[in-house]
Design a protein around this motif. Structure first.
Motif: not given
Length: 520
Positions: A42-47, A49, A139, A320, A325
């Protein structure tokens, strides 16, 4: 009529892409297929676009998004026209040949027609080449290539600055490995390679910061300061902090005080190596411990690795920042950075010891199989530190002697004094090298000893403790130091500092007090 013409591909199967943003220099990049699974992290998913594999492409240099056909490279457009032109001319030629074929066998008014062999133009071929910097987005798994440094993945749009810097670090560490494998007769060349690798770290660090900062200036016009030439501001931590302060950011905030000091020193060291052939000047001698004016600045492989690691920590914050992020430093450190060079206590100094003295102490500690005070093999030590001058090694050993970590005896013949490790060396270095603490282990041994009848067989105590031999000996040495003279066996033992000992009331009291101090 609609024509669909496949794009020419590079030797490795990528296609040319060209950013529609005229300011996104150099605009050109290549795009391959997805070669890895999309991350479920999830920490990569939010990155990301956009969803990977969508009909839009993102400019890796500027972040500009547009439909795929907006990214058609001018050379590919030209190639398509030539393909259509070739196909059209072939069709016309075939059509005329078909029309005239019917009269080839007839004679009209004494005029005859005989078709010729024809002149077929070869189908046009187009050469495409891959770019030098080829990456796979960590990602979305998309393969792509750019010139040197880019900001975003062209498929999912995730910031890839940390990924780019990691590639630079990978190349630097390859240079370090080559230098470390060179023999003593190539020490000058090895030093030059290490110097180049060290300089490359700062060059890449500065370039990444410039790219990120200028991108933010162009995209965040509300907070961007008045245009001012960047020059070499990103070769200095304080000046770089002032630049970032305009945006309310300090990417150096996660560094501890020793890490910040090490980063500053390495930046200064790069200037000495790059502009002064490695010769220490007055300014560097003032700020660096054990650096003497006019001498060659000390540079080891782990200096370069530590420099790269510290720069990666800063670049991770910038990565980040681009992704919007904002992770707390504790959370970032906890989750780790995928491509980060692993930190090592090898990079640190201990107490007042210099980097070299710390490195030698660590090496002796790590090389010991039993954790006993033993003589150190001179040839092995010289081989491990072959790029270091004898004078520097002698001074580093003298530092260790002053701290009680080794005992030195000067004899005629060998290049170095005769070296014997002491019990104190393991107590100082084991927490860093072995990741164990002889002081804590000694507390557990004291509890076992006090439960007995006063007579202790050390091999049996070892079995009761459950510790490895390497970990047991430094701890039991602390116990033996509290036992009165004459009550510890002097019989030689190859595996332990003694064979047995006997306790009286005074010894019990001494052990209990030691345990109290260690517990505290």
């Amino acid at each position: 009529m609609e024509l669909s013409i496949p794009l020419p591909r590079t030797p490795e199967g990528r296609v040319y892409r060209y950013s529609p943003n005229e300011d996104a220099h150099p605009r050109h990049f290549v795009l391959g297929e997805r070669v890895a699974e999309i991350s479920d992290d999830e920490t990569k998913r939010v990155r990301m676009r956009q969803e990977p594999g969508s009909s839009k492409t993102i400019c890796p240099y500027s972040g500009t998004a547009g439909e795929d056909d907006e990214f058609t490279h001018p050379k590919d457009a030209e190639a398509a026209i030539k393909i259509v032109e070739h196909a059209a001319m072939k069709d016309v030629q075939d059509a005329f040949s078909g029309m005239l074929k019917s009269i080839a066998s007839k004679s009209r008014g004494g005029i005859t027609y005989e078709p010729g062999a024809g002149n077929r133009r070869p189908k046009p071929q187009f050469g495409r080449r891959d770019l030098m910097r080829l990456l796979v987005c960590d990602c979305c798994g998309r393969d792509y290539g750019v010139y040197a440094i880019a900001l975003y993945c062209p498929d999912c749009g995730a910031p890839n600055v940390a990924l780019h810097f990691a590639r630079e670090v990978e190349l630097v560490l390859q240079q370090v490995s080559i230098a470390e494998e060179m023999g003593e007769n190539q020490s000058e060349l090895a030093y030059r390679l290490l110097g180049n690798a060290h300089e490359d770290v700062l060059t890449a660090f500065e370039a990444v910061q410039k790219v990120v900062y200028l991108h933010k200036v162009s995209s965040d016009t509300e907070r961007a300061p008045a245009t001012k030439a960047v020059r070499n501001d990103f070769q200095n931590v304080e000046r770089a902090q002032k630049r970032y302060a305009d945006f309310g950011l300090d990417p150096f905030r996660g560094l501890s005080d020793p890490e910040r000091e090490a980063l500053d020193l390495n930046i200064q060291k790069r200037h000495i190596i790059g502009h002064n052939l490695g010769v220490v000047d007055a300014k560097f001698a003032e700020n660096a411990r054990n650096a003497k004016l006019g001498e060659t600045v000390q540079l080891l492989g782990h200096d370069v690795r530590e420099f790269a690691r510290l720069c990666q920590l800063v670049v991770a914050v910038l990565d980040d920042w681009i992704a919007d992020v904002n992770l707390p430093d504790t959370e970032r450190n906890a989750q780790g950075i995928e491509h980060l060079v692993e930190p090592s206590s090898e990079m640190m100094t201990i107490g007042d010891l210099s980097v070299l003295a710390t490195s030698i102490g660590r090496w002796i500690c790590d090389d010991s199989e039993k954790g006993l005070p033993e003589h150190v093999d001179e040839d092995e030590l010289l081989a491990a530190f072959e790029a270091i001058e004898i004078k520097a090694l002698e001074e580093a050993l003298a530092e260790l002697e002053l701290e009680g970590c080794v005992e030195l005896s000067h004899v005629i013949g060998p290049k170095l004094p005769r070296i014997r490790a002491t019990e104190d060396l393991f107590q100082v270095f084991d927490p860093f090298v072995m990741k164990s603490n002889p002081l804590r282990d000694a507390v557990a041994l004291i509890d076992l000893v006090l439960e007995g009848d006063g007579s202790v067989d050390i091999s049996e105590l070892h079995q009761w403790s459950g510790l490895t031999l390497r970990r047991f000996n430094p701890a039991v040495a602390l116990v033996l130091d509290e036992i009165g003279e004459g009550r510890v066996s002097r019989t030689y033992s190859p595996d332990y500092p003694a064979r047995y000992f006997v306790m009286v009331a005074q010894d019990r009291i001494a052990l209990k007090r030691l345990r109290g101090r260690l517990d505290g």
